[in-house]
Each structure stands twice: as C-alpha cells, then as structure tokens.
Design an enzyme around this catalytic site. Structure first.
Site, PDB file in Angstrom:
ATOM      1  N   LYS A  66     -70.887   1.254  41.312  1.00 43.08           N
ATOM      2  CA  LYS A  66     -70.801   2.651  40.888  1.00 43.08           C
ATOM      3  C   LYS A  66     -69.356   3.124  40.731  1.00 43.08           C
ATOM      4  O   LYS A  66     -69.115   4.183  40.150  1.00 43.08           O
ATOM      5  CB  LYS A  66     -71.569   3.538  41.859  1.00 43.08           C
ATOM      6  CG  LYS A  66     -73.082   3.283  41.795  1.00 43.08           C
ATOM      7  CD  LYS A  66     -73.859   4.178  42.732  1.00 43.08           C
ATOM      8  CE  LYS A  66     -75.356   4.053  42.540  1.00 43.08           C
ATOM      9  NZ  LYS A  66     -75.922   2.829  43.151  1.00 43.08           N
TER      10      LYS A  66
HETATM   11  C1  PLP Z   1     -77.183   2.298  42.720  1.00 40.32           C
HETATM   12  C2  PLP Z   1     -77.391   0.863  43.060  1.00 40.32           C
HETATM   13  C3  PLP Z   1     -78.338   0.058  42.374  1.00 40.32           C
HETATM   14  C4  PLP Z   1     -79.277   0.615  41.346  1.00 40.32           C
HETATM   15  O1  PLP Z   1     -78.666   0.910  40.131  1.00 40.32           O
HETATM   16  P1  PLP Z   1     -79.428   1.796  39.034  1.00 40.32           P
HETATM   17  O2  PLP Z   1     -78.476   1.913  37.906  1.00 40.32           O
HETATM   18  O3  PLP Z   1     -79.720   3.127  39.688  1.00 40.32           O
HETATM   19  O4  PLP Z   1     -80.688   1.088  38.664  1.00 40.32           O
HETATM   20  C5  PLP Z   1     -78.401  -1.286  42.702  1.00 40.32           C
HETATM   21  N1  PLP Z   1     -77.608  -1.825  43.663  1.00 40.32           N
HETATM   22  C6  PLP Z   1     -76.713  -1.078  44.342  1.00 40.32           C
HETATM   23  C7  PLP Z   1     -75.911  -1.746  45.392  1.00 40.32           C
HETATM   24  C8  PLP Z   1     -76.565   0.273  44.071  1.00 40.32           C
HETATM   25  O5  PLP Z   1     -75.669   1.002  44.767  1.00 40.32           O
END
Ligand code: PLP
Length: 429
Positions: A107
C-alpha cells in the site's frame, strides 16, 4: 480525462476533483471515461524502460492536464523510490515482492502517489484537506508514512485499541507532525462506522475530508504498475502469463485488469481469497451476495463486500459471461495457508507471509491446467509484518529490517476515543 460515478447519478469530474473528493457525491466509485491502449512501440521496447518511465507512460492518460508532465514525473520518481524484485520460487512460479517501501506493505505505492498528488493540488492556496482513515493494520501505516510532512494535508487515523500488531501500532502512532492517531475503544468496524459518519456530517464540511483507501483513484491507479514490472521481466520467455493477487478489497487485481485493457498481455488473472469468499461464490453461482467479514490469519483481506468489485464488473462490461475467459477466483482456509507457507519454505527456502501464501495457492491451482504458462503471485507484505504467525508456523526468527527497527524505538503517541462525538470534537478542535 474525466471520471464518472459508477452510481451514474453525479457529474463527471477531472482527475483532480476525483482525487480530492474520493467518493462521488452519489456515493459511487469514480471510473475513467476512456481507456486508450498503449502503443505497440511501448510494449516492444518495455524491457529498455526504467520502472519510472513505465509508470509515467501508463498513468499519464489518467491524470490528463491536471498535473504537468514534469511534475508528474517528479511525483513518480518519489513514489517509486524502491525496488520490486521478482523471485523464482519453483520451476514456473515467481513471487513479485511489493514490500520494499517504507512500511513494508504494498500500500506504500498508492499512498505515496496519492499524497503527492494532493500536495500538488494544494500547492499555492491555503487550502487544507483532512485525510480520514480507519485501519485494521496495514493501511494506516502506509498512509501515515506516505503523507508525513505534507503540510497541506492533515491525516487522522482511527485504529482499534489492542487489535493491531506492535509493529503496526508503532508505524501509526510514532510519526508526529501532520499525522494524528486515534485509538478507538472498539473493533475495526467501529472505526469504519465512525469514519463513514464523519463523511456524511454537514458540520464537518469545512474540514474537506477525503479517504485514502483504494476507492480513491489516486491510490488505486498506480497499482497497475506492478503488472507491467512483472511483464517486463518475464517477456523474454514468451509464455502465457498468469498473475494471482491475494485479494481483499480487490483494488490490486482490478488495477491488473485495467493494465490488460491498456494492452498488457496477461493471459489469466486469479483473485485468491481467504475464507471471505464472496467473489469465488459469485463466479460459481452468478450471484453477488455480500457477507459479514470472517477473521483469518491473512487479516488484511478479511473483507466480505469488496469495494472495488464494482469496478471489475465495469471493466468486464457488466456481463458475468465475460469473466470466464481470463478470470478465476479461489478461496483458501487458514490451514491451507499454513501448509503453503511450510511447503514454500521446504522446497525453496522462501519465507512467505499469509497473504502472499494465498496468492501462491491460487496460482498453483490455476497452473494445474495451464502447463505451458508462467505464473506470478504478488507478495503484498514483508513476513516481519505478520511475524507472530510466520515465526510460529516455521519455528524460526525473522531478522528485523532497518525500516521497522527505526519505528520500534520511537514513542507511541495516540489519543483514546470511545464515541463518534469524541471524533467530531477532535476534528473540530
Ligand atoms: C490490503 C492488503 C491486501 C489486499 O489488497 P486489495 O487491493 O484490497 O485486494 C493483501 N495483502 C496485504 C498485505 C494487504 O495489506
């Protein structure tokens, strides 16, 4: 470039407005009005381009005139200040590691891009925005780090007291400056409810609240870069490419499907989920039935009603038959996830964390009937972020990386709140 609301009951807006608003006034998600495929020349020469050049070419049509090219290039340079290694884990499978950013979660890319876009939009006015987010763990840290020091943006993060890991709590609460952490006496859903209420509260209009989760196009769109990076490395093998994304709100995989619309030759997508199987069930039955979320060891994906699924449906022309060609979705239990972590470690000494392990499981399942293909799963967090689980499963100790050591030494600063009134009073103070 204009964006329309998927609820079809709001005016079209430019990139700038869509980023500042987050969600359209009719509560719909914004979606780009046109998606123009990239040139043949771009794909023919992609292996000669840097990650930053690829990012610029792929995102510029979505930004349009709202950010001049030189500024957009600078924003991309700052966003992509770390590597995205592709690690082979067995004969035909690779892990694309997205976790080398400041908070060691994928993210970081979206949060860094969005914060710099907002800073540019607020550059010479005295305008301020407040980013308000509820987090169950990873989002808060990435947003805190991504927005740190951006003077025109105040960031307020709500997290459930005692329900996030030590590392995650430190990442949220130790930065100071424009980042404020509110420790909520409750669970994640309580945090989420307070945030939703604040967005609807007329008394808070002057605060210019916006969200920083993947409903915001500036967090969602840059995630398409990863898919181009994977292709750049694997193009030389000239094999059909299958990519598996561990999915929660389905922002990542939705960005991958957008990349394919731009011409990226991805043969097949796999949306891999934990026990929260709303989308796998949809593919089986044709019915989309949101469910309350279930707690699992891959808790960043504990989502029962994925917010970006509506964008995926739009990309597939709102026709369930169109999914069959290049999209699968499989659900895995915690037990299967643990077994995958053990087997990856035994066969290739690869340490995966639970989210990546689910991506790997989905990839392997799809590759069973695609023997000539080459596969990639996204590893969305560093194992240290889920060290308690991983260390127990593998009976080992994961060395603590520098980025994490740095925050562990710092002092936690948070304000405890227990009601919506507390949040409102804080925002107005
Ligand atoms: C947010 C997150 C996901 C999921 O991603 P999306 O785009 O919401 O499907 C998967 N793995 C981790 C470690 C995350 O922080």
């Amino acid at each position: 470039m204009n964006y329309y609301s998927l609820n079809k009951n709001a005016l079209k807006v430019s990139f700038r407005e869509a980023v500042i608003q987050g969600l359209a006034p009719d509560k719909g998600l914004y979606f780009p009005e046109t998606i123009t495929p990239l040139s043949r020349v771009f794909f023919d020469s992609i292996e000669k381009l840097s990650n930053q050049e690829i990012a610029f070419e792929t995102i510029k049509q979505f930004v349009g005139k709202d950010i001049p090219e030189n500024e957009l290039k600078r924003i991309i340079e700052e966003t992509l200040s770390f590597d995205f290694p592709l690690i082979q884990v067995d004969e035909n499978s690779y892990s694309l590691e997205l976790f080398n950013g400041p908070t060691m979660a994928f993210k970081d890319v979206g949060a860094r891009f969005m914060s710099r876009c907002l800073a540019y939009f607020n550059r010479d006015k005295n305008q301020k925005n407040t980013v308000l987010v509820a987090t169950s763990g990873d989002t808060g840290g990435a947003v805190a780090s991504g927005f740190l020091g951006i003077e025109s943006v105040e960031v307020v993060i709500l997290y459930p007291s005692g329900k996030v890991s030590d590392i995650q709590e430190k990442q949220l609460t130790t930065l100071g400056q424009n980042i404020k952490a509110l420790e909520v006496d409750g669970v994640f859903d309580d945090c989420q409810d307070m945030v939703k209420r604040a967005f609807l509260d007329a008394d808070l209009k002057s605060k210019k609240l916006t969200s920083a989760n993947s409903i915001n196009i500036a967090r969602w769109l840059p995630q398409m870069f990863y898919f181009f990076f994977a292709y750049k490395e694997l193009k030389k093998y000239n094999k059909p490419l299958v990519i598996s994304c561990p999915s929660g709100n389905f922002g990542n995989i939705c960005a991958g499907i957008l990349a394919k619309k731009l011409g990226l030759p991805i043969h097949h997508f796999v949306a891999s989920t934990n026990a929260n199987d709303t989308v796998p069930e949809f593919l089986k039955t044709g019915k989309y039935i949101p469910k309350p979320s279930k707690a699992t060891i891959s808790n960043a994906m504990d989502v029962g009603d994925p917010s970006n699924f509506i964008r995926i449906q739009e990309l597939y022309g709102n026709n369930p038959d169109n999914f069959e060609k290049d999209f699968s979705s499989y659900s895995f239990t915690d037990e299967e996830t643990k077994t995958a972590i053990v087997s990856l470690y035994k066969t290739s000494k690869y340490i995966a964390e639970p989210h990546g392990a689910i991506g790997y499981l989905g990839l392997k399942k799809e590759l069973e009937n695609k023997l000539d293909a080459i596969g990639v799963f996204l590893e969305t967090a560093h194992p240290i972020k889920f060290s308690e689980t991983v260390e127990e499963i593998l009976s080992l100790t994961i060395p603590i990386p520098e980025q994490i050591k740095n925050v562990l030494d710092k002092e936690k600063k948070s304000l405890k709140i227990s009601s919506y009134e507390d949040l409102k009073a804080f925002l107005l103070s």
